[in-house]
Scaffold this motif. Structure first.
Motif, mmCIF file in Angstrom:
data_model
loop_
_atom_site.group_PDB
_atom_site.id
_atom_site.type_symbol
_atom_site.label_atom_id
_atom_site.label_comp_id
_atom_site.label_asym_id
_atom_site.label_seq_id
_atom_site.Cartn_x
_atom_site.Cartn_y
_atom_site.Cartn_z
ATOM 1 N N ALA A 27 17.817 -21.865 -8.396
ATOM 2 C CA ALA A 27 18.047 -22.480 -7.091
ATOM 3 C C ALA A 27 17.979 -21.470 -5.956
ATOM 4 N N THR A 28 17.827 -20.191 -6.288
ATOM 5 C CA THR A 28 17.798 -19.125 -5.280
ATOM 6 C C THR A 28 16.370 -18.674 -5.040
ATOM 7 N N GLY A 29 15.900 -18.807 -3.816
ATOM 8 C CA GLY A 29 14.536 -18.408 -3.480
ATOM 9 C C GLY A 29 14.472 -16.947 -3.074
ATOM 10 N N VAL A 30 13.536 -16.202 -3.666
ATOM 11 C CA VAL A 30 13.394 -14.770 -3.410
ATOM 12 C C VAL A 30 11.936 -14.454 -3.084
ATOM 13 N N VAL A 31 11.725 -13.689 -2.028
ATOM 14 C CA VAL A 31 10.386 -13.190 -1.691
ATOM 15 C C VAL A 31 10.440 -11.668 -1.706
ATOM 16 N N LEU A 32 9.503 -11.062 -2.407
ATOM 17 C CA LEU A 32 9.386 -9.605 -2.484
ATOM 18 C C LEU A 32 8.106 -9.197 -1.771
ATOM 19 N N LEU A 33 8.242 -8.325 -0.766
ATOM 20 C CA LEU A 33 7.096 -7.855 0.011
ATOM 21 C C LEU A 33 6.802 -6.402 -0.339
ATOM 22 N N GLU A 34 5.601 -6.135 -0.810
ATOM 23 C CA GLU A 34 5.189 -4.778 -1.172
ATOM 24 C C GLU A 34 3.888 -4.430 -0.442
ATOM 25 N N ALA A 35 3.882 -3.282 0.232
ATOM 26 C CA ALA A 35 2.707 -2.878 1.005
ATOM 27 C C ALA A 35 1.522 -2.524 0.123
ATOM 28 N N GLY A 36 1.779 -2.038 -1.083
ATOM 29 C CA GLY A 36 0.707 -1.621 -1.972
ATOM 30 C C GLY A 36 0.200 -2.750 -2.843
ATOM 31 N N TYR A 61 -2.585 4.419 -4.656
ATOM 32 C CA TYR A 61 -1.228 3.999 -5.033
ATOM 33 C C TYR A 61 -0.146 4.913 -4.455
ATOM 34 N N THR A 62 -0.530 5.755 -3.500
ATOM 35 C CA THR A 62 0.379 6.787 -3.006
ATOM 36 C C THR A 62 0.319 6.898 -1.493
ATOM 37 N N ARG A 63 1.489 7.003 -0.853
ATOM 38 C CA ARG A 63 1.572 7.415 0.546
ATOM 39 C C ARG A 63 1.680 8.943 0.536
ATOM 40 N N SER A 64 0.676 9.607 0.998
ATOM 41 C CA SER A 64 0.634 11.070 0.932
ATOM 42 C C SER A 64 1.224 11.672 2.201
ATOM 43 N N TYR A 65 2.535 11.644 2.289
ATOM 44 C CA TYR A 65 3.221 12.215 3.441
ATOM 45 C C TYR A 65 3.345 13.729 3.305
ATOM 46 N N HIS A 66 3.568 14.387 4.437
ATOM 47 C CA HIS A 66 3.889 15.812 4.481
ATOM 48 C C HIS A 66 5.014 16.015 5.487
ATOM 49 N N TYR A 79 4.328 18.713 0.747
ATOM 50 C CA TYR A 79 3.861 17.392 0.316
ATOM 51 C C TYR A 79 5.038 16.510 -0.102
ATOM 52 N N GLN A 80 5.009 15.254 0.356
ATOM 53 C CA GLN A 80 6.064 14.286 0.047
ATOM 54 C C GLN A 80 5.427 12.951 -0.370
ATOM 55 N N PRO A 81 4.932 12.828 -1.598
ATOM 56 C CA PRO A 81 4.301 11.574 -2.016
ATOM 57 C C PRO A 81 5.321 10.468 -2.258
ATOM 58 N N ARG A 82 4.939 9.256 -1.935
ATOM 59 C CA ARG A 82 5.768 8.079 -2.189
ATOM 60 C C ARG A 82 4.876 7.008 -2.792
ATOM 61 N N GLY A 83 5.373 6.296 -3.787
ATOM 62 C CA GLY A 83 4.579 5.268 -4.440
ATOM 63 C C GLY A 83 4.281 4.101 -3.514
ATOM 64 N N LYS A 84 3.042 3.620 -3.530
ATOM 65 C CA LYS A 84 2.619 2.460 -2.751
ATOM 66 C C LYS A 84 1.931 1.493 -3.709
ATOM 67 N N ILE A 85 2.754 0.851 -4.536
ATOM 68 C CA ILE A 85 2.300 -0.034 -5.596
ATOM 69 C C ILE A 85 3.530 -0.746 -6.112
ATOM 70 N N VAL A 214 5.996 -12.958 -5.054
ATOM 71 C CA VAL A 214 5.687 -11.542 -4.881
ATOM 72 C C VAL A 214 4.421 -11.433 -4.049
ATOM 73 N N LYS A 215 4.532 -10.777 -2.899
ATOM 74 C CA LYS A 215 3.393 -10.642 -1.997
ATOM 75 C C LYS A 215 3.003 -9.158 -1.926
ATOM 76 N N THR A 216 1.828 -8.825 -2.426
ATOM 77 C CA THR A 216 1.335 -7.454 -2.348
ATOM 78 C C THR A 216 0.421 -7.305 -1.130
ATOM 79 N N GLY A 217 0.166 -6.058 -0.753
ATOM 80 C CA GLY A 217 -0.607 -5.817 0.457
ATOM 81 C C GLY A 217 0.104 -6.322 1.699
#
Length: 550
Positions: A27-36, A61-66, A79-85, A214-217
């Motif tokens: 009965a609980t509606g959930v939406v997951l938003l993922e940029a990758g 699949y990676t945000r290549s931050y610095h 370098y500070q990589p973060r997962g984008k997936i 689940v919404k990707t992109g």
């Protein structure tokens, strides 16, 4: 406008846990938003444990931050990589599974995070894992995350443990049980040869639920407010900008870099910074983006005979063989992260519990995470676990696709620099022990010529890397603490219906890799979000004592 009970921003480690637990009630509606993108089998390099270095160094699949140029590192950008997936950084990390020290959670309580003592978090660690080792009092057997030690295929692992004993350090049978301190086997979140990311463990089994979307992109542009009440999210998917309403709560799970950025562009942060961005202040919280912490890590390496090193298997033909065996059987060298030996030790015997972690790998690495095919060798990564330097994350503009300003201030205190030197001393002392005599070759990095205080410090400044454990930028604490951003239940101060649930709410860094603690935190906060009683605390004994570091 589309709506759901809960809108989760970010499909990383915490977001996947929440998506699973909150959608358990039909009965609980959930939406997951993922940029990758989704982590389907086209992303084979995500699923193959030995291939993690491919995505860690960049790609779709990676945000290549610095960081910004770091003042104490000769202006280097780190370098500070973060997962984008789906799975977030658990989809690109090294799969090293450690709960960290029980004393870390005792310390959190003293820092204002009431309800996070070891006795209170232990049942949630047990809930999340399925382990085949350790004592039942400490270890979970039926959780979604498969946890298992590696195959220990190289004799050099034995040399590592024996050398630790010869150097006077204890052995430990389970770093995630009674005693973290000592030399032992590193467990990995690997499920029958496949990376057990948060998406694999938590999201994959429940994707069929009709109440879970689940919404990707889907890149979140900002959180929507009516006054100080969070009511939804604006996000961009392809060329379309859409809005979705949250009937109960918005749950921000974008990680230690992107969660403060999203809060800032949504009007929550230090007022002068919000004014620079051109956004109206919804809640004035000076701690948003502050308190950034990370482990600063060093790689040391030696040559060794080819027959005791993985390097001899890493030529083009060898890699093809490893890949084919993994595709056909999920076994062989492809199913290991090759970080199977680990140690947690004290940099000073007067400490109450370990403050240094190092890992042994039976191969020599080139720059970054790229393995060489020759010469044969082994390496150790080491990092001080409780740094005193603090940095920040600051949105540069309202465009969330623009990387924020990231400053770590690595080695900016005399204390941190002294601990870095001590890390190098510890590794060299262990490798010099008789257990390595038969296989130890030339010290390649830093090299025996790097032995004075000045040259060792220069090595530390020139070559150290991120431990990839960014934390603390929306820290938990008391409402009376002006630097705290969220309560001990993740609720953002000054607004309604908004929580942060990810590594950004960690008050101070854990002693070890942060992925397992983040999943534990999401498990624990899921109960609070649902309004169910927390699991009964488990008052299990543990080694060490909480006292000030020196």
């Amino acid at each position: 406008m589309e709506s759901a009970d809960f809108v989760i921003i970010g499909g990383g480690s915490a977001g996947c846990v929440l998506a699973n637990r909150l959608s358990g009630d039909p009965a609980t509606g959930v939406v997951l938003l993922e940029a990758g993108p989704a982590d389907d089998w086209r992303a084979w390099s995500v699923h193959m444990p030995a291939a993690y270095g491919i995505n860690f160094q960049g790609g779709p699949y990676t945000r290549s931050y610095h960081t910004e140029p770091e003042a104490q590192l000769f202006g280097r950008k780190v370098y500070q990589p973060r997962g984008k997936i789906l799975g977030g950084s658990s989809g690109i990390n090294g799969m090293c599974y450690t709960r960290c020290s029980p004393l870390d959670y005792q310390r959190w309580v003293t820092e204002g995070a009431q309800g996070w003592s070891y006795a209170e978090v232990l049942p949630y660690f047990k809930k999340l894992e399925s382990s085949d080792s350790g004592d039942d009092l400490y270890r979970g057997r039926t959780g979604p995350v498969r946890v298992k030690a590696g195959p220990w295929a190289f004799a050099s692992y034995d040399s590592f443990q024996k050398a630790g004993e010869q150097a006077g350090y204890p052995l430990t049978l389970d770093i995630n049980g009674y005693q973290q301190e000592g030399f032992g086997r590193f467990e990995r979140n690997v499920d029958n040869g496949i990376r057990a990311s948060a998406s694999w463990a938590y999201l994959r089994p429940v994707r069929h639920r009709k109440n879970l979307r689940v919404k990707t992109g889907a890149t979140v542009v900002r959180i929507l407010f009516e006054g100080t009440k969070a009511v939804g999210v604006e996000y961009r998917q392809g060329a379309q900008v859409r809005k979705i309403r949250a009937e109960r709560e918005v749950l921000l799970c974008a990680g230690a870099i992107n969660s403060p950025q999203i809060l800032q562009v949504s009007g929550i942060g230090e007022p002068s910074h919000l004014k620079e961005l051109g956004v109206a202040t919804v809640a004035a919280l000076r701690g948003v983006g502050q308190n950034l912490q990370d482990h600063y890590e060093f790689y040391l390496s030696w040559t060794c005979p080819d027959e005791v090193s993985l390097n001899r298997h890493l030529g083009p033909l060898g890699k093809a063989k490893i890949g084919l065996e993994w595709i056909l059987t999920r076994r062989g060298f492809g199913e290991s992260n090759h970080c199977e030996g680990v140690a947690f030790v004290k940099s000073d015997n007067s400490l109450g519990y370990p403050d240094v972690q190092f890992q042994f790998m039976p191969l020599q690495l080139a720059d970054g995470l790229s393995p060489k095919s020759k010469p044969g060798g082994f390496c150790i990564t080491i990092a001080h676990q409780r740094p005193r330097n603090r940095g920040h994350v600051k949105a540069r503009s309202l465009d969330v696709d623009k990387a924020p300003e990231i400053v770590l201030n690595y080695l900016s205190t005399d204390y941190d620099l002294a601990k870095a030197r001590r890390c190098i001393e510890i590794v060299r002392d262990v490798i010099a022990r008789p257990a390595f005599d038969a296989i130890r070759g030339k010290e390649m990095k830093p090299g025996v010529e790097i032995n004075s205080r000045q040259s060792v410090e220069q090595f530390c400044r020139e070559t150290g890397t991120s431990g990839y454990h960014a934390s603390g930028t929306c820290r938990m604490g008391s409402a009376h603490n002006p630097d705290a951003v969220v309560s001990a239940t993740g609720k953002v101060f000054g607004v309604e219906n908004l929580r942060v649930v990810d590594g950004s709410i960690i008050p101070s860094l854990t002693t070890g890799n942060t992925n397992a603690p983040i999943m534990m935190m999401a498990e624990k906060l899921a109960d609070d979000i649902l309004g169910v009683p927390p699991l009964v605390p488990i008052h299990a004994p543990f080694a060490g004592e909480l006292k000030p570091d020196v």
